[in-house]
Design an enzyme around this catalytic site. Sequence first.
Site, PDB file in Angstrom:
ATOM      1  N   SER A 126     -16.768 -14.485 -66.609  1.00  0.00           N
ATOM      2  CA  SER A 126     -18.211 -15.069 -66.624  1.00  0.00           C
ATOM      3  C   SER A 126     -17.975 -16.500 -65.558  1.00  0.00           C
ATOM      4  O   SER A 126     -16.780 -17.162 -65.258  1.00  0.00           O
ATOM      5  CB  SER A 126     -18.709 -16.057 -67.645  1.00  0.00           C
ATOM      6  OG  SER A 126     -19.905 -16.513 -67.435  1.00  0.00           O
ATOM      7  N   TYR A 139     -19.435 -21.058 -74.945  1.00  0.00           N
ATOM      8  CA  TYR A 139     -19.128 -20.157 -74.036  1.00  0.00           C
ATOM      9  C   TYR A 139     -18.251 -19.899 -73.194  1.00  0.00           C
ATOM     10  O   TYR A 139     -17.168 -19.878 -72.407  1.00  0.00           O
ATOM     11  CB  TYR A 139     -20.610 -19.474 -73.596  1.00  0.00           C
ATOM     12  CG  TYR A 139     -20.597 -18.147 -73.117  1.00  0.00           C
ATOM     13  CD1 TYR A 139     -20.449 -16.926 -73.383  1.00  0.00           C
ATOM     14  CD2 TYR A 139     -20.858 -18.540 -71.933  1.00  0.00           C
ATOM     15  CE1 TYR A 139     -20.591 -15.571 -72.787  1.00  0.00           C
ATOM     16  CE2 TYR A 139     -21.033 -17.379 -70.932  1.00  0.00           C
ATOM     17  CZ  TYR A 139     -21.180 -15.866 -71.315  1.00  0.00           C
ATOM     18  OH  TYR A 139     -20.663 -14.859 -70.972  1.00  0.00           O
TER      19      TYR A 139
END
Length: 241
Positions: A126, A139
């Site tokens: 990501s 995250y």
Amino acid sequence: MTRRVLVTGGGTGIGRAIAHAFAAKGDQVVISGRRREPLEQAAKGTGLEIRPADVTDEAQVEALFDTPFDVVVANAGSGVAARIEDVELADWQQTLTVNMTGTFLTFRAALRAGMAPGGRLIAIASTASLQGGAHIPAYAASKHGVLGLVRSVALGVAKRQITCNAICPGFVDTEMAETAISGLMERHEMPREKALAMVVGGNPMQRLISPEEVAATAVFLASEGASSVNGHAMSVSGGEI
Ligand code: NAP
């Protein structure tokens, strides 16, 4: 040459697009995930093989590799948005376990099963592997960890002519982005258009990325032409990072 390709989390979103892209090239593709229903939906009329498995379960992951794969895409992932003060320990641990440990177990099993030269390990990381975010501490920590794993594995497998790379997308038009949008709508009592504008605001192109754009990057990293691309964090973010 037909290759055997595994995509974890291949029943939905980015994983499904990646699986379809490899299948369209004529590769033999296996998709994995916990729920059978999305896997069956994704496989309909495409020739994809379904193998349900939880990437956090060591035995289930090992069982996926009874026959070695040429390309392994560790795509399964999850995350919740909350400031650090509001992150419960269970949510922190769950996020690290799915994103980081799940990728570790998947890559380790792929290599233990005997990946041949030319093999490709690809993690769907990501932009949160490359930068933090006030509302995504768990995250971002997990995705930074994925990148550390990728860079280390890349060095470990290089002599065998195997590569290991990370794809780092910004916000992609999937269920995960939809959850972020509805979360903003709820937290700030704002209309959808405003929440969507906030989500895409970080992307200089001012739009969500399509799952197919991420899939095209995976196909490139698995190609012959990418044989020397190793340990890379490839940003697919419209220039966000
Ligand atoms: P998604 O549609 O929610 O896909 C997540 C997939 O992971 C689902 O198919 C899910 O299937 C699977 N999964 C979750 N936990 C699992 C587990 N324990 N074991 C096996 N499979 C599991 O969202 P997505 O956007 O396509 O996300 C795919 C990947 O891209 C994730 O790693 C995510 O972090 C990353 N990513 C997404 C975005 C974005 O904006 N959408 C941006 C950057 C990176 P089951 O629930 O059936 O197991």
